[in-house]
Design an enzyme around this catalytic site. Sequence first.
Site, mmCIF file in Angstrom:
data_model
loop_
_atom_site.group_PDB
_atom_site.id
_atom_site.type_symbol
_atom_site.label_atom_id
_atom_site.label_comp_id
_atom_site.label_asym_id
_atom_site.label_seq_id
_atom_site.Cartn_x
_atom_site.Cartn_y
_atom_site.Cartn_z
ATOM 1 N N LYS A 33 128.649 59.598 46.572
ATOM 2 C CA LYS A 33 127.914 60.771 46.095
ATOM 3 C C LYS A 33 127.127 61.422 47.227
ATOM 4 O O LYS A 33 126.799 60.779 48.225
ATOM 5 C CB LYS A 33 126.983 60.387 44.944
ATOM 6 C CG LYS A 33 125.842 59.458 45.317
ATOM 7 C CD LYS A 33 124.974 59.156 44.103
ATOM 8 C CE LYS A 33 123.791 58.277 44.496
ATOM 9 N NZ LYS A 33 122.881 58.047 43.351
ATOM 10 N N ARG A 118 116.026 55.635 32.668
ATOM 11 C CA ARG A 118 116.366 56.918 33.274
ATOM 12 C C ARG A 118 117.549 57.546 32.532
ATOM 13 O O ARG A 118 117.457 58.645 32.031
ATOM 14 C CB ARG A 118 116.701 56.733 34.768
ATOM 15 C CG ARG A 118 116.950 58.021 35.510
ATOM 16 C CD ARG A 118 117.202 57.770 36.996
ATOM 17 N NE ARG A 118 118.414 56.988 37.248
ATOM 18 C CZ ARG A 118 118.867 56.689 38.459
ATOM 19 N NH1 ARG A 118 118.190 57.091 39.530
ATOM 20 N NH2 ARG A 118 119.970 55.976 38.618
ATOM 21 N N TYR A 237 105.610 76.273 69.086
ATOM 22 C CA TYR A 237 104.639 76.958 68.227
ATOM 23 C C TYR A 237 103.280 76.266 68.268
ATOM 24 O O TYR A 237 103.184 75.042 68.134
ATOM 25 C CB TYR A 237 105.141 76.979 66.789
ATOM 26 C CG TYR A 237 106.258 77.969 66.534
ATOM 27 C CD1 TYR A 237 106.030 79.344 66.581
ATOM 28 C CD2 TYR A 237 107.540 77.523 66.221
ATOM 29 C CE1 TYR A 237 107.054 80.248 66.344
ATOM 30 C CE2 TYR A 237 108.577 78.418 65.976
ATOM 31 C CZ TYR A 237 108.323 79.779 66.041
ATOM 32 O OH TYR A 237 109.336 80.672 65.803
ATOM 33 N N MET A 283 112.850 75.878 63.641
ATOM 34 C CA MET A 283 113.864 75.927 62.596
ATOM 35 C C MET A 283 115.232 75.456 63.097
ATOM 36 O O MET A 283 115.950 74.736 62.394
ATOM 37 C CB MET A 283 113.986 77.346 62.043
ATOM 38 C CG MET A 283 114.926 77.476 60.857
ATOM 39 S SD MET A 283 115.069 79.175 60.260
ATOM 40 C CE MET A 283 113.386 79.472 59.664
#
Length: 328
Positions: A33, A118, A237, A283
């Site tokens: 998965k 769950r 930054y 980023m």
Amino acid sequence: MSLIKIDQKAYEYNLRHIAKKIGSFQRLICVFKDNAYGHGAKLLAPLAKNLGVSFVAVKSEEEAQEIEEFFENILILSHRPHGNENSRFIYALNDISQAKKYKQDIKIHLKIDTGMHRNGICVENLEHAIDLIQSSDLKLTGMFTHFASADEMDGSFFVQKENFQKAKKIVKKYFSNLLFHSHNSAALFRGKIPEDEYCRVGLVQFGYGDSNLKRVLSLYAHRLSQRILQKGQSIGYGGIFTAAKDMEVATYDLGYADGLFRYNGKGELVLGNGKVMLGKMSMDSFSCENSGEEICVFKDADIWADFFHTINYEILVKLNPNIQRVLV
């Protein structure tokens, strides 16, 4: 471009080690998965198949379709029934009230809630669930549960095991030749797996959870630029990092848009080659001492998980699927 390297020999070693533990590859359900926990499902599927794995589990129909050519049995764990299910796949039934919504004659594995609360049907409601399954014309081919605390040393693991044994006794009165599976990665190395069960393995196949296993994934970035950062100059930054002396630095092509946790410049985040990240992560890039054209960002997700106070699963599954993955 950034790159994920998948160690083929390590992956095959891990699967052989696991298969030896449980008895055979035929009792193994590889959980693929979420892009095989970030490792690349389609890249790993032929490796698992060639070793003898015939059963895998995924999250969705889309994931199943991506690797259906490789495996005889594919269990979809998180399916919302829509009435047009594919007879090629097996579907988890997580809520008995959803039984009537599945396409008739579809194969299902019934999820039992043994204590995690769950998904699944409680043991005391199992006989009612069996009636609904039969009246809905579904093909029950298996039953399973999930252990909530197999990696913790409390008694709940054994309570859940006992509850699943009770469920098996009940369902065997109505069905024969069912496939049972309860043990997950955390439970695999905690005790003997019942002889009538398969074992679902997730992160252990990729080298986590046991010291005898080998890490499979390593993350690399490539140099965009390099420069001399002079004493007193800052980088990135906010100018969080200021050079105490002249140093050669480089910027590499990997950032938080690629699925990495954003490093804010505080503390020492150690990279795979022993260097530390300098200044805030951007980023699409980060900076560190110049380490050549290619740098290993990490080869052990535990290091990043510890730094960011999370779990190794989260570090791995967040890796952007658009990052190229290659076998080495």
